[in-house]
Design a protein around this motif. Structure first.
Motif, PDB file in Angstrom:
ATOM      1  N   GLY A  21       1.202  14.763  11.603  1.00 16.50           N
ATOM      2  CA  GLY A  21       2.057  13.630  11.294  1.00 16.50           C
ATOM      3  C   GLY A  21       3.392  14.122  10.775  1.00 16.50           C
ATOM      4  O   GLY A  21       3.475  15.198  10.184  1.00 16.50           O
ATOM      5  N   PHE A  22       4.437  13.353  11.016  1.00 17.92           N
ATOM      6  CA  PHE A  22       5.749  13.772  10.507  1.00 17.92           C
ATOM      7  C   PHE A  22       6.637  12.554  10.287  1.00 17.92           C
ATOM      8  O   PHE A  22       6.413  11.487  10.853  1.00 17.92           O
ATOM      9  CB  PHE A  22       6.428  14.761  11.458  1.00 17.92           C
ATOM     10  CG  PHE A  22       6.948  14.130  12.726  1.00 17.92           C
ATOM     11  CD1 PHE A  22       6.076  13.770  13.731  1.00 17.92           C
ATOM     12  CD2 PHE A  22       8.309  13.888  12.891  1.00 17.92           C
ATOM     13  CE1 PHE A  22       6.554  13.172  14.903  1.00 17.92           C
ATOM     14  CE2 PHE A  22       8.787  13.290  14.054  1.00 17.92           C
ATOM     15  CZ  PHE A  22       7.903  12.936  15.060  1.00 17.92           C
ATOM     16  N   ILE A  23       7.619  12.762   9.463  1.00 16.10           N
ATOM     17  CA  ILE A  23       8.590  11.727   9.120  1.00 16.10           C
ATOM     18  C   ILE A  23       9.966  12.358   9.253  1.00 16.10           C
ATOM     19  O   ILE A  23      10.212  13.454   8.746  1.00 16.10           O
ATOM     20  CB  ILE A  23       8.402  11.286   7.652  1.00 16.10           C
ATOM     21  CG1 ILE A  23       6.975  10.800   7.400  1.00 16.10           C
ATOM     22  CG2 ILE A  23       9.421  10.209   7.279  1.00 16.10           C
ATOM     23  CD1 ILE A  23       6.635   9.525   8.093  1.00 16.10           C
ATOM     24  N   ARG A  68       2.040  13.127   6.458  1.00 20.43           N
ATOM     25  CA  ARG A  68       2.310  14.362   7.210  1.00 20.43           C
ATOM     26  C   ARG A  68       1.077  15.264   7.228  1.00 20.43           C
ATOM     27  O   ARG A  68       1.153  16.472   6.929  1.00 20.43           O
ATOM     28  CB  ARG A  68       3.445  15.191   6.609  1.00 20.43           C
ATOM     29  CG  ARG A  68       4.796  14.541   6.589  1.00 20.43           C
ATOM     30  CD  ARG A  68       4.964  13.625   5.412  1.00 20.43           C
ATOM     31  NE  ARG A  68       6.384  13.437   5.080  1.00 20.43           N
ATOM     32  CZ  ARG A  68       6.817  12.432   4.347  1.00 20.43           C
ATOM     33  NH1 ARG A  68       5.990  11.513   3.878  1.00 20.43           N
ATOM     34  NH2 ARG A  68       8.103  12.360   4.080  1.00 20.43           N
ATOM     35  N   LEU A  69      -0.066  14.675   7.551  1.00 20.03           N
ATOM     36  CA  LEU A  69      -1.285  15.475   7.584  1.00 20.03           C
ATOM     37  C   LEU A  69      -1.317  16.340   8.831  1.00 20.03           C
ATOM     38  O   LEU A  69      -0.737  16.001   9.854  1.00 20.03           O
ATOM     39  CB  LEU A  69      -2.513  14.562   7.545  1.00 20.03           C
ATOM     40  CG  LEU A  69      -2.568  13.605   6.361  1.00 20.03           C
ATOM     41  CD1 LEU A  69      -3.871  12.796   6.398  1.00 20.03           C
ATOM     42  CD2 LEU A  69      -2.449  14.350   5.043  1.00 20.03           C
ATOM     43  N   THR A 102      12.763  11.926   7.894  1.00 19.43           N
ATOM     44  CA  THR A 102      13.537  12.259   6.692  1.00 19.43           C
ATOM     45  C   THR A 102      13.213  13.656   6.145  1.00 19.43           C
ATOM     46  O   THR A 102      14.048  14.261   5.480  1.00 19.43           O
ATOM     47  CB  THR A 102      13.301  11.208   5.581  1.00 19.43           C
ATOM     48  OG1 THR A 102      11.893  10.987   5.465  1.00 19.43           O
ATOM     49  CG2 THR A 102      13.983   9.906   5.921  1.00 19.43           C
ATOM     50  N   ASP A 103      12.015  14.168   6.458  1.00 18.63           N
ATOM     51  CA  ASP A 103      11.686  15.535   6.022  1.00 18.63           C
ATOM     52  C   ASP A 103      12.636  16.562   6.644  1.00 18.63           C
ATOM     53  O   ASP A 103      12.749  17.681   6.155  1.00 18.63           O
ATOM     54  CB  ASP A 103      10.258  15.905   6.429  1.00 18.63           C
ATOM     55  CG  ASP A 103       9.218  15.077   5.695  1.00 18.63           C
ATOM     56  OD1 ASP A 103       9.559  14.486   4.657  1.00 18.63           O
ATOM     57  OD2 ASP A 103       8.069  15.027   6.166  1.00 18.63           O
ATOM     58  N   TYR A 133       4.965   5.985   3.462  1.00 14.42           N
ATOM     59  CA  TYR A 133       5.875   7.120   3.422  1.00 14.42           C
ATOM     60  C   TYR A 133       7.233   6.768   2.841  1.00 14.42           C
ATOM     61  O   TYR A 133       8.050   7.621   2.616  1.00 14.42           O
ATOM     62  CB  TYR A 133       6.018   7.789   4.789  1.00 14.42           C
ATOM     63  CG  TYR A 133       6.097   6.890   5.988  1.00 14.42           C
ATOM     64  CD1 TYR A 133       7.320   6.548   6.514  1.00 14.42           C
ATOM     65  CD2 TYR A 133       4.935   6.432   6.604  1.00 14.42           C
ATOM     66  CE1 TYR A 133       7.391   5.766   7.652  1.00 14.42           C
ATOM     67  CE2 TYR A 133       5.001   5.644   7.730  1.00 14.42           C
ATOM     68  CZ  TYR A 133       6.233   5.314   8.263  1.00 14.42           C
ATOM     69  OH  TYR A 133       6.305   4.547   9.384  1.00 14.42           O
ATOM     70  N   VAL A 147      -2.156   9.777   8.570  1.00 16.28           N
ATOM     71  CA  VAL A 147      -1.767  11.051   9.192  1.00 16.28           C
ATOM     72  C   VAL A 147      -0.254  11.148   9.272  1.00 16.28           C
ATOM     73  O   VAL A 147       0.321  12.218   9.039  1.00 16.28           O
ATOM     74  CB  VAL A 147      -2.386  11.180  10.603  1.00 16.28           C
ATOM     75  CG1 VAL A 147      -1.772  12.351  11.366  1.00 16.28           C
ATOM     76  CG2 VAL A 147      -3.896  11.343  10.510  1.00 16.28           C
ATOM     77  N   ILE A 148       0.384  10.029   9.581  1.00 17.70           N
ATOM     78  CA  ILE A 148       1.840  10.031   9.719  1.00 17.70           C
ATOM     79  C   ILE A 148       2.510  10.047   8.350  1.00 17.70           C
ATOM     80  O   ILE A 148       3.267  10.965   8.032  1.00 17.70           O
ATOM     81  CB  ILE A 148       2.297   8.818  10.541  1.00 17.70           C
ATOM     82  CG1 ILE A 148       1.658   8.873  11.933  1.00 17.70           C
ATOM     83  CG2 ILE A 148       3.819   8.780  10.639  1.00 17.70           C
ATOM     84  CD1 ILE A 148       1.859   7.634  12.756  1.00 17.70           C
ATOM     85  N   GLY A 149       2.230   9.024   7.552  1.00 15.74           N
ATOM     86  CA  GLY A 149       2.920   8.880   6.277  1.00 15.74           C
ATOM     87  C   GLY A 149       2.747  10.079   5.365  1.00 15.74           C
ATOM     88  O   GLY A 149       3.666  10.458   4.639  1.00 15.74           O
ATOM     89  N   CYS A 171       3.848  10.334  15.486  1.00 15.18           N
ATOM     90  CA  CYS A 171       5.120   9.749  15.071  1.00 15.18           C
ATOM     91  C   CYS A 171       4.962   8.309  14.632  1.00 15.18           C
ATOM     92  O   CYS A 171       5.599   7.864  13.689  1.00 15.18           O
ATOM     93  CB  CYS A 171       6.091   9.837  16.244  1.00 15.18           C
ATOM     94  SG  CYS A 171       7.658   9.052  15.915  1.00 15.18           S
ATOM     95  N   GLY A 172       4.138   7.572  15.339  1.00 16.13           N
ATOM     96  CA  GLY A 172       3.996   6.160  15.008  1.00 16.13           C
ATOM     97  C   GLY A 172       2.698   5.607  15.509  1.00 16.13           C
ATOM     98  O   GLY A 172       2.129   6.095  16.477  1.00 16.13           O
ATOM     99  N   THR A 229       0.850  -1.185   0.000  1.00  7.68           N
ATOM    100  CA  THR A 229       0.000   0.000   0.000  1.00  7.68           C
ATOM    101  C   THR A 229       0.891   1.242   0.000  1.00  7.68           C
ATOM    102  O   THR A 229       2.050   1.183   0.383  1.00  7.68           O
ATOM    103  CB  THR A 229      -0.872   0.038   1.265  1.00  7.68           C
ATOM    104  OG1 THR A 229      -0.030  -0.115   2.406  1.00  7.68           O
ATOM    105  CG2 THR A 229      -1.896  -1.075   1.245  1.00  7.68           C
ATOM    106  N   GLU A 230       0.318   2.336  -0.404  1.00  3.10           N
ATOM    107  CA  GLU A 230       1.018   3.611  -0.420  1.00  3.10           C
ATOM    108  C   GLU A 230       1.491   3.921   1.002  1.00  3.10           C
ATOM    109  O   GLU A 230       0.751   3.792   1.950  1.00  3.10           O
ATOM    110  CB  GLU A 230       0.035   4.701  -0.877  1.00  3.10           C
ATOM    111  CG  GLU A 230       0.674   6.013  -1.206  1.00  3.10           C
ATOM    112  CD  GLU A 230      -0.410   7.050  -1.529  1.00  3.10           C
ATOM    113  OE1 GLU A 230      -0.175   8.224  -1.266  1.00  3.10           O
ATOM    114  OE2 GLU A 230      -1.480   6.634  -2.038  1.00  3.10           O
TER     115      GLU A 230
END
Lengths: 332, 332
Positions: free
Chosen positions: A273-275, B268-269, A277-278, A58, B264-266, A244-245, A55-56
């Protein structure tokens, strides 16, 4: 012969050994501009579970019957690239294997911050970077805030607890079991809720009462589900949630029914939400803040180390059974 | 004798006539500093359902066996307060009744923007203000964005559609039934998904495909539940969700199981809850932007009007059965 872990089929729920295989790989030839790296340490992380689905997500999904990848630190054993010499300590994304020949652009020479280079897979890498940027940037946490962090005995959670304490915040962690909660309090947390001892919401309310606080300003969410739902209830107005997770969600086929999500409106909550790598362009800022905290002992880390490439998949599975305290690493 | 609607018991799920009563009230004496107002128009709004519960919410809960309150516009019939004279058009929070004697501080004299004063209960009040600040400020919508707005045939939704179009955005609305969707498209929406004709997610994907867009930049959420879950799926990276209402949740005993909240995470919503009253200090800015759009016909409103104080509770119930197109008002 070099070896790498391959994804052989897409897991249903919790992954099993049937889904993967450790197979021989052919290394690329060491041509001009290439670097030959032997891995010393491999990182296994919860986000990798999502990459096993098609699935799509990050990151790109892992390809079937191809080597998986992930964070690794190693030592240069041969180089035909400018700027790299035998013995250099490097960070790459060529994890899940013992060695790799890579273009120089995929190899990052590590700065000497006076700490062992495995830290670049932990508090100077994805783990600490996720904690730092999530807490200070995404959740806009500041001195005096009451911070709730779930999975506080985990790698990211441990770092969040310590950074928050170093910055003058009140910290409530959650963890599974009395031993882990003792560990979290040992990191400096003002309270720790043992989610295995009762409903998280009840524990969270009790902890707030004992500390004399009316609610939380910040929730650093590593878990989702019942923890997130409980955070909606104890949030103060205008609280900020760093998402985060949702580790607990990856392996659940049943979606979680949120009873209190409506508080997002009434309390003007902000969820982001955040990752990690950004935030790569801001690594300089991060090293400058985090390096001294690690070297000075304000932010310590506990690693759960498994030995040998053969153990890598078990190390990964351990993330979902709670086998790790702090960052899970594989030492080659 | 003046009359007011009282809350007699806290509703379970959807309110019924047993929960309320229209009772005589004693007006306060018209002393110095007081204003006697006869209401011309009463507002009924979904958020009032939440105030019928005694759980913590964004407004104080209604007291039992006491008059309820809410937005109203009226005419001054007598004044012992400086700055107010017989015939002045005013905005108060003394709704759910026919008249009131109020301290001047609780009475707002309305500016003459060249429009009927009921608009101050609609597109120049909570309705339009919620749409304007939610879209432009909370969701940070800008020209070129693809905006999804749920309950687009409702009062707030209608205003969102028109403001978004006036600002050069692509708009997809959702509404229940072909007639309401025709209305939404008549407001200028580029597409409208009829959620009664099939799953909202399927309709949303089809609308995006037809319009040639890959996803949404902004979701203006008036609904929650399946609409919110679908928005997680079609959101582009870094999409912003203005969480305005979860009307569909107020009367559901069963919490909704979110299947796609992990996005939301992946992706970055950013989700932000908001309440119009937080923006009260910025009403001047809002009148300056919205007044000309209403007077100039760029933002029109359709009202569903019920007549007489007796009909107020039925008007309120109509919000939950979809009886209204546009803002629901009661004319006295």
């Amino acid at each position: 012969m070099a070896k790498a872990w391959h994804l052989m089929q897409r897991p249903q729920g919790l992954p099993t050994h049937d889904d993967v295989a450790l197979k021989d790989i052919e290394l690329a030839p060491l041509e001009d501009g290439m670097v030959h790296v032997k891995n010393d340490w491999l990182s296994v992380d919860p986000y990798m579970r999502a990459r096993m689905d098609d699935t799509e997500s990050y990151f790109d999904a892992f390809q079937l019957d191809r080597p998986m990848d992930g964070g690794a630190v190693g030592t240069v054993v041969a180089s035909k690239a400018d700027g790299f010499a035998e013995g250099d300590k490097v960070l790459t994304f060529a994890g899940w294997r013992d060695e790799a020949v890579l273009p120089a652009a995929a190899v990052n020479k590590l700065p000497d911050l006076g700490v062992d280079h495995y830290h670049f897979l932990a508090n100077l890498g994805l783990t600490g970077g996720t904690a730092w940027f999530g807490l200070m940037d995404v959740a806009e946490a500041k001195e005096g805030d009451v911070v709730f962090v779930s999975a506080a005995a985990g790698a990211v959670g441990s770092a969040v607890v310590q950074i928050a304490k170093a910055k003058g915040m009140t910290v409530i962690g959650s963890a599974g079991g009395a031993d882990k909660c003792d560990f979290v309090k040992g990191l400096g947390a003002d309270a720790c809720v043992d989610y295995k001892a009762g409903p998280i919401l009840k524990g969270l309310k009790a902890a707030l009462k004992e500390l004399g606080h009316k609610g939380i300003d910040v929730y650093f969410d590593n878990v989702g589900r019942d923890h997130l739902d409980a955070a909606f209830v104890v949030a103060k107005d205008n609280a900020r949630f760093a998402e985060c997770g949702m580790i607990d969600g990856y392996n659940h086929e049943d979606p979680y029914a949120y009873r209190y999500i409506m508080y997002v409106i009434g309390k003007r909550l902000q969820l982001k939400g955040f990752i990690f790598t950004d935030f790569q362009p801001r690594m300089g800022e991060f090293y400058a803040a985090m390096g001294p905290m690690i070297a000075g002992g304000q932010v310590t880390s506990k690693e759960t180390v498994m030995n040998g490439l053969d153990s890598t998949f078990d190390a990964f599975l351990g993330l979902f059974s709670g086998a790790n305290t702090g960052k899970m690493l594989v030492k080659l």
